[in-house]
Design a protein around this motif. Structure first.
Motif, PDB file in Angstrom:
ATOM      1  N   ASN A 319       0.595  -0.839   0.118  1.00 51.62           N
ATOM      2  CA  ASN A 319      -0.181  -0.461   0.196  1.00 51.62           C
ATOM      3  C   ASN A 319       0.909   1.039  -0.202  1.00 51.62           C
ATOM      4  OD1 ASN A 319      -1.507  -2.004   1.507  1.00 51.62           O
ATOM      5  ND2 ASN A 319      -2.988  -1.487  -0.005  1.00 51.62           N
ATOM      6  N   GLY A 370      -7.098   0.040   3.243  1.00 51.84           N
ATOM      7  CA  GLY A 370      -5.448  -0.358   2.123  1.00 51.84           C
ATOM      8  C   GLY A 370      -4.268   1.103   2.442  1.00 51.84           C
ATOM      9  N   GLY A 374      -0.726   1.086   4.561  1.00 59.28           N
ATOM     10  CA  GLY A 374      -0.154   2.135   4.090  1.00 59.28           C
ATOM     11  C   GLY A 374       0.940   2.938   5.120  1.00 59.28           C
ATOM     12  N   GLU A 403      -6.968  -0.338  -5.278  1.00 58.64           N
ATOM     13  CA  GLU A 403      -6.448  -0.636  -4.217  1.00 58.64           C
ATOM     14  C   GLU A 403      -5.804   0.734  -3.695  1.00 58.64           C
ATOM     15  OE1 GLU A 403      -5.192  -3.018  -0.699  1.00 58.64           O
ATOM     16  OE2 GLU A 403      -5.875  -3.705  -2.700  1.00 58.64           O
ATOM     17  N   VAL A 405      -3.085   3.437  -2.280  1.00 63.88           N
ATOM     18  CA  VAL A 405      -0.922   3.314  -2.485  1.00 63.88           C
ATOM     19  C   VAL A 405      -0.754   5.016  -1.853  1.00 63.88           C
ATOM     20  CG1 VAL A 405       0.428   2.850  -4.589  1.00 63.88           C
ATOM     21  CG2 VAL A 405      -1.093   1.194  -3.897  1.00 63.88           C
TER      22      VAL A 405
END
Length: 586
Positions: A319, A370, A374, A403, A405
């Motif tokens: 992530n 997600g 991260g 997803e 990031v």
């Protein structure tokens, strides 16, 4: 006639024997999984279909378990399921298993040697857990294995040389463990990137910067240190890409060709440090290329370039945005990243204004989780720990599977506990900046938590953090507007109007987490690892009950304050008032 009858009877017996063998095998595999389930801790909604004895029974299939036509288990996919416990050696008896995915959980203990008995295994992912002990040499028996992911655990000892002999192994990830010794050089190890071994300071070998004791010294031309790249100017052009460990050096002509000479029609973003372009290499690879401003080779831009390279080199998580390569010339500083097909949370929220379909409620929840994972990795698993300092919807990028990031580490900084983290200038984005950071210049993990909370509110409302159209209502700041509606128990009014279908319980859960993250007092905000737990169903109601108690106390204190003259409306909790006060001279 008797002969035909006898042959028919034999066929029926053979068929019944085959069926009974299949059922017995499946039931035995089901018992292995049920026994393992009994040893695990998991949320109430997880593994709820794991009941009975047959995981492949057509009328009651088990979630995250796949079977072949013969009724044998071939895949177990329980990634990101918030499971706690150990791995059972009985897995080794599920003979047709070809895919075992247990990543992003809380598994501890050792990797069972019996996994080496899974002769059909192709994909093994145990990454992002708390596994310890050594890597079993028996994994060298998995001749069909294509992918092995053991990164982000606490594994120790040497890398088994047996893994180098696996004929089909194409991808191996061992980064961020406590491994030691020499990295093998044959098989998959001969082509692996240095990033696959990052975060193991006791490893040595040709693939990484750390030489093994007794090896001849490397020439400067083969060094993969990043320092000289940043500190010294390279020639304006080079004919070929040069591998820099985990990074790839691009020539300026390659990136010009990829972006059509940095054409404005390929621009996909811009900020104070430069412009981001979409680029396509000659082989079709899509990239995002950040071209930094180099006005008089300013110290700020040079520092930002160095910061991004160093931060991305330290942080490796599914992530977090991965730095793919770079380009440096006397007049250019360019960073090259994988292209994110769905751009960012901000982009997705804005494009619905032009008729594009909105992200679903489930997508927004997954993005929230997600991004939280991260940030939790940056704060609690990196060494040194890292503060992002500009968490916002623009910097939560989305890949082709939506997803989350976390990207744009230009303002990030490693935490040095020897100083007070005071900055000479406030960096970040209005509406996302925590009040204590604006007033004192001190950044911490909790300033990131605040920015994350504002981003959650944007996912709920579809609005920007600052909306001047609400100036007349003193609700310019999104947080103030949401707090007001929450007090009025009018949650429906704040929900993104483009979100046509949603579960109100899901929305309220996100809202509770967001308000906990945006508490004015940083000590009252949760850690990002606690946010992850709350989004996965653990501890939210307890934290929310504490928040409600504090809210009652705050309301009582407000009532006890002396009444202001008519027309005065000063709310000390107002984010907008704090921003105005803190933006004045100091």
């Amino acid at each position: 006639m008797q002969s035909l009858h006898r042959q028919g009877l034999q066929c029926w017996c053979l068929l019944l024997l085959c069926l009974s063998n299949g059922v017995r095998a499946t039931v035995e595999e089901g018992k292995i999984l049920i026994d393992w389930k009994a040893q695990l801790e998991y949320p109430n909604d997880k593994l709820r279909t794991w009941s009975g004895s047959d995981p492949c029974f057509n009328t009651n299939p088990w979630d995250q378990v796949s079977c072949d036509p013969d009724g044998f288990v071939i895949r177990i996919g329980l990634g990101s399921s918030n499971l706690t416990g150990t791995l059972t050696p009985e897995f080794g008896q599920i003979k047709r298993l070809n895919s075992l995915i247990l990543s992003d959980n809380h598994f501890n203990g050792s990797i069972p040697e019996a996994l080496g008995d899974l002769s059909e295994l192709i994909f093994l992912d145990l990454s992002n857990n708390y596994l310890s002990g050594s890597i079993p040499s028996t994994l060298g028996n998995l001749t069909k294995l294509n992918v092995l992911k053991l990164n982000n655990n606490h594994l120790s000892g040497s890398i088994p040389i047996e893994l180098a002999a696996l004929p089909n192994l194409r991808d191996i990830h061992l980064e961020f463990n406590n491994l030691s010794g020499r990295i093998p050089i044959s098989g998959v190890f001969g082509t692996a990137s240095s990033s696959n071994f990052a975060g193991n300071p006791l490893l040595c070998g040709d693939q990484i910067a750390n030489q093994c004791v007794g090896d001849p010294p490397r020439s400067s031309s083969t060094s993969i240190s990043i320092g000289p790249i940043i500190g010294g100017a390279l020639g304006a052009e080079e004919d070929t890409r040069v591998n820099l460990g985990q990074l790839t050096r691009f020539t300026l002509s390659q990136l010009k060709n990829a972006t059509e000479n940095f054409s404005s029609r390929n621009e996909i973003g811009r900020g104070g440090f430069g412009i981001v372009y979409k680029g396509v290499l000659s082989d079709g690879t899509q990239l995002a290329i950040k071209r930094l401003k180099l006005e008089s080779r300013s110290i700020g831009n040079e520092k930002q370039f160095q910061t991004e390279v160093e931060i991305i080199s330290m942080a490796s998580h599914r992530n977090l945005l991965r730095l793919y390569g770079l380009c440096t010339t006397p007049t250019e500083r360019l960073l090259v990243y994988p292209y994110m097909a769905n751009r960012s949370v901000s982009f997705q929220l804005k494009k619905t204004d032009h008729g594009a379909p909105a992200m679903t409620c489930q997508m927004r929840k997954r993005i929230a989780l997600g991004a939280a994972k991260g940030l939790a990795y940056l704060h609690e698993q990196c060494n040194p720990k890292i503060i992002h300092r500009d968490v916002k919807a623009d910097n939560i990028l989305l890949d082709d599977e939506f997803e989350a990031v976390v990207g744009d580490f230009g303002l990030a900084k490693p935490i040095d506990f020897k100083n007070t983290h005071v900055t000479t200038a406030i960096r970040g984005t209005i509406g996302h900046i925590a009040p204590e950071y604006m007033s004192s210049g001190k950044s911490s993990e909790k300033t990131d938590v605040y920015g994350y909370g504002i981003t959650l509110l944007q996912l709920i409302t579809g609005q920007s953090a600052l909306n001047l159209s609400r100036l007349a209502d003193d609700d310019v700041m999104l947080l103030d507007w949401v707090r007001k509606l929450e007090k009025e128990n009018n949650v429906e009014k704040m929900i993104d109007p483009h979100l046509k279908e949603y579960n109100m319980n899901d929305i309220k859960e996100l809202l509770k987490v967001a308000l906990l993250c945006t508490e004015n007092n940083p000590t009252s905000r949760p850690k990002m690892s606690e946010v992850v737990n709350m989004l996965e169903g653990e501890g939210l109601e307890e934290r929310w009950a504490e928040w409600e108690q504090r809210e009652v106390q705050r309301n009582q204190e407000a009532l006890d304050m002396p009444h202001l003259p008519v027309g005065w409306n000063l709310d000390s909790n107002s984010s907008f008032m704090q921003a105005l006060e803190l933006s004045g001279p100091r």
